[in-house]
Write an enzyme that holds these catalytic residues in place. Sequence first.
Site, PDB file in Angstrom:
ATOM      1  N   HIS A 184      -4.768  -0.138  -0.199  1.00 33.51           N
ATOM      2  CA  HIS A 184      -6.328  -0.104  -0.559  1.00 33.51           C
ATOM      3  C   HIS A 184      -6.902   0.515   0.669  1.00 33.51           C
ATOM      4  O   HIS A 184      -7.816   1.319   0.505  1.00 33.51           O
ATOM      5  CB  HIS A 184      -6.396  -1.648  -0.388  1.00 33.51           C
ATOM      6  N   ASP A 242     -14.199  -3.459  -1.636  1.00 33.64           N
ATOM      7  CA  ASP A 242     -12.595  -3.393  -2.495  1.00 33.64           C
ATOM      8  C   ASP A 242     -12.629  -4.351  -3.409  1.00 33.64           C
ATOM      9  O   ASP A 242     -13.344  -5.393  -3.570  1.00 33.64           O
ATOM     10  CB  ASP A 242     -11.810  -3.739  -1.494  1.00 33.64           C
TER      11      ASP A 242
HETATM   12  O1  LIG Z   1       8.392   3.823   1.685  1.00 33.33           O
HETATM   13  C1  LIG Z   1       7.199   4.083   1.439  1.00 33.33           C
HETATM   14  C2  LIG Z   1       6.550   3.034   0.481  1.00 33.33           C
HETATM   15  C3  LIG Z   1       5.304   3.382   0.102  1.00 33.33           C
HETATM   16  N1  LIG Z   1       4.700   4.657   0.926  1.00 33.33           N
HETATM   17  C4  LIG Z   1       3.223   5.064   0.362  1.00 33.33           C
HETATM   18  O2  LIG Z   1       2.440   3.593   0.213  1.00 33.33           O
HETATM   19  C5  LIG Z   1       1.661   3.860  -0.670  1.00 33.33           C
HETATM   20  C6  LIG Z   1       2.032   2.589  -1.714  1.00 33.33           C
HETATM   21  O3  LIG Z   1       0.877   2.353  -2.765  1.00 33.33           O
HETATM   22  P1  LIG Z   1       1.215   2.011  -4.417  1.00 33.33           P
HETATM   23  O4  LIG Z   1       2.161   3.044  -4.807  1.00 33.33           O
HETATM   24  O5  LIG Z   1       0.046   1.708  -4.923  1.00 33.33           O
HETATM   25  O6  LIG Z   1       2.171   0.744  -4.166  1.00 33.33           O
HETATM   26  P2  LIG Z   1       1.730  -0.754  -3.387  1.00 33.33           P
HETATM   27  O7  LIG Z   1       1.805  -0.832  -2.147  1.00 33.33           O
HETATM   28  O8  LIG Z   1       2.615  -1.574  -4.260  1.00 33.33           O
HETATM   29  O9  LIG Z   1       0.336  -1.083  -3.967  1.00 33.33           O
HETATM   30  C7  LIG Z   1      -0.461  -2.122  -4.383  1.00 33.33           C
HETATM   31  O10 LIG Z   1      -1.726  -1.273  -4.779  1.00 33.33           O
HETATM   32  C8  LIG Z   1      -1.872  -0.791  -5.745  1.00 33.33           C
HETATM   33  C9  LIG Z   1      -3.310  -0.235  -5.981  1.00 33.33           C
HETATM   34  O11 LIG Z   1      -4.062  -1.067  -6.070  1.00 33.33           O
HETATM   35  C10 LIG Z   1      -1.449  -1.373  -7.170  1.00 33.33           C
HETATM   36  O12 LIG Z   1      -1.455  -0.417  -8.074  1.00 33.33           O
HETATM   37  C11 LIG Z   1       0.000  -1.816  -6.775  1.00 33.33           C
HETATM   38  O13 LIG Z   1       0.618  -2.440  -8.046  1.00 33.33           O
HETATM   39  C12 LIG Z   1      -0.024  -2.890  -5.606  1.00 33.33           C
HETATM   40  O14 LIG Z   1       1.267  -3.325  -5.315  1.00 33.33           O
HETATM   41  C13 LIG Z   1       1.705   5.125  -1.382  1.00 33.33           C
HETATM   42  O15 LIG Z   1       0.833   5.934  -0.804  1.00 33.33           O
HETATM   43  C14 LIG Z   1       3.165   5.540  -0.775  1.00 33.33           C
HETATM   44  O16 LIG Z   1       3.156   6.992  -0.323  1.00 33.33           O
HETATM   45  C15 LIG Z   1       5.192   5.555   1.699  1.00 33.33           C
HETATM   46  O17 LIG Z   1       4.717   6.491   1.933  1.00 33.33           O
HETATM   47  N2  LIG Z   1       6.493   5.087   1.943  1.00 33.33           N
END
Ligand SMILES: O=c1ccn([C@@H]2O[C@H](COP(=O)(O)OP(=O)(O)O[C@H]3O[C@H](CO)[C@@H](O)[C@H](O)[C@H]3O)[C@@H](O)[C@H]2O)c(=O)[nH]1
Length: 474
Positions: free
Chosen positions: A16, A126
């Site tokens: 977020h 948010d």
């Molecule tokens: O090893 C890793 C893991 C994650 N990321 C980054 O972290 C972010 C992850 O975001 P997302 O794919 O949205 O997953 P979550 O962290 O699980 O996000 C939460 O927030 C999102 C947006 O609200 C929701 O869609 C998801 O279900 C919720 O779990 C992305 O930019 C990825 O590139 C990395 O760079 N490296």
Amino acid sequence: MEKLELFFIPSPLMGHVGQAIELARLFIKRFHHLTITVLVMKLPNDPIGTDYIDSFTKDDRIKFIHFPPMDLDLFQDCPTVGFMNDAVINRHKPIIRELVASRLTRFNESGSSFDPVNRLGALVVDMFCTPVIDVAKELNVPTYVFFTSNAAFLGSMFYFQTLDDELDQDISELVQSRTEIVVPSYANPVPSRVLPSLFLDKDQWSKRFIGYTRKYRLAKGIIVNTFLELEQHALQSFDDKTPPVYPVGPLLKPEKPTRNDEVLQWLHDQPKSSVLLLCFGSRGWFEPDQVRELAVAIERSGYRFIWSLRRPPDEDQKGFPSEYVDYNEVLPGGFLDRTAGKGKVLGWVPQAEVLADVATGGFVSHCGWNSVLESLWYGVPIATWPIYAEQQLDAFQMVKDLSLAVEISMDYNQMNKNQKLVSAEEIERGIREVMDSDSAVRARVKKMKATARMALEEDGSSFASLSRLVDDIM
Ligand SMILES: O=c1ccn([C@@H]2O[C@H](COP(=O)(O)OP(=O)(O)O[C@H]3O[C@H](CO)[C@@H](O)[C@H](O)[C@H]3O)[C@@H](O)[C@H]2O)c(=O)[nH]1
């Protein structure tokens, strides 16, 4: 033109904060009369550091106010990260109120001073920070919600809240009904098995999500990280009982300068579209027996790979995974030796940079919305494997409504105690499908990559939507 300041209040979760900063940067880049102050809260055990956030922008029209992290002991009775996130926001409500009120006073008193203060134009709050909407109402400041997931899921929240509040329908019964449900924001009827468990779990739905949704209706507008061409159906499904929705995306986490990273260097030397990325978001992890099925599938498929593998959270980690010291602890015997040179197993992966490299050809993803947008932005197709939150619906939308992903699973749900293992055979089939260089899905994703970039260009759909939003704020 009158100069305005906006207060941004992101939720203290990794996916977020990054989006909020990118939105702030977009506003500043396009509108020179705006300044932004980002109020940064932190979870007590959150890995997001102050330096990490400050490093994303040096623009002096974006200012950060960092609140110190609170003591973990204050949140012992929060069962999940989601509840803890809500509790952190509620505890910050009085200080946010004080900041907003004193900002309004300074503006009212600044008329005669030599250092005029810009008017506070709006709060951008948010999707999980809805208690701040009460503050804005009380102090008469317009609020816009920033929804970091997609428009279809937003539509489902409004739909189920209406059923619950106006038609007195028990949502958990509906979700358990084992039928298909027509939810206006999805093009196809939604099988109940892909409805996220938050709709099933009375604590999650009644205590958290229905509360957020009621508050969204009080906002002046809802800013969504999506774009018209991707979610046309969902964006046209909103009725006039919801505030105007502004699709301004895709907003990706700000890019940092490429690090001198060993994995990225290895990737760079691999043939085009030959490497599979497996990454499951900021909080993704599997139990050891599921990890073994995954390892068998990867090895049998024969593809090169980069795999983000993380250790299940301990009791006191409230859902945050940790890192393995030795992957042999969980991988099948000899896996690392047999795949040496062909693949990399690591904890945190520089996901966006990996997807940006032409060597990456497919992505096994939990379908968090940031990951979906990154897949489209870089034109790398996803094989879906949702884990929790709204991810099952995202997978359904990508596979069934949009044909922009292939399926490993659409209904895997880590919150479900009876969840069966996804077998190595099912995973291997999905891997082969997503790596197929001639597939129709790959061609569609490539086309969507160009469309996504056009949406942000001058006169693109998201560009125009942001202009409408700023007109409204003015
Ligand atoms: O090893 C890793 C893991 C994650 N990321 C980054 O972290 C972010 C992850 O975001 P997302 O794919 O949205 O997953 P979550 O962290 O699980 O996000 C939460 O927030 C999102 C947006 O609200 C929701 O869609 C998801 O279900 C919720 O779990 C992305 O930019 C990825 O590139 C990395 O760079 N490296």
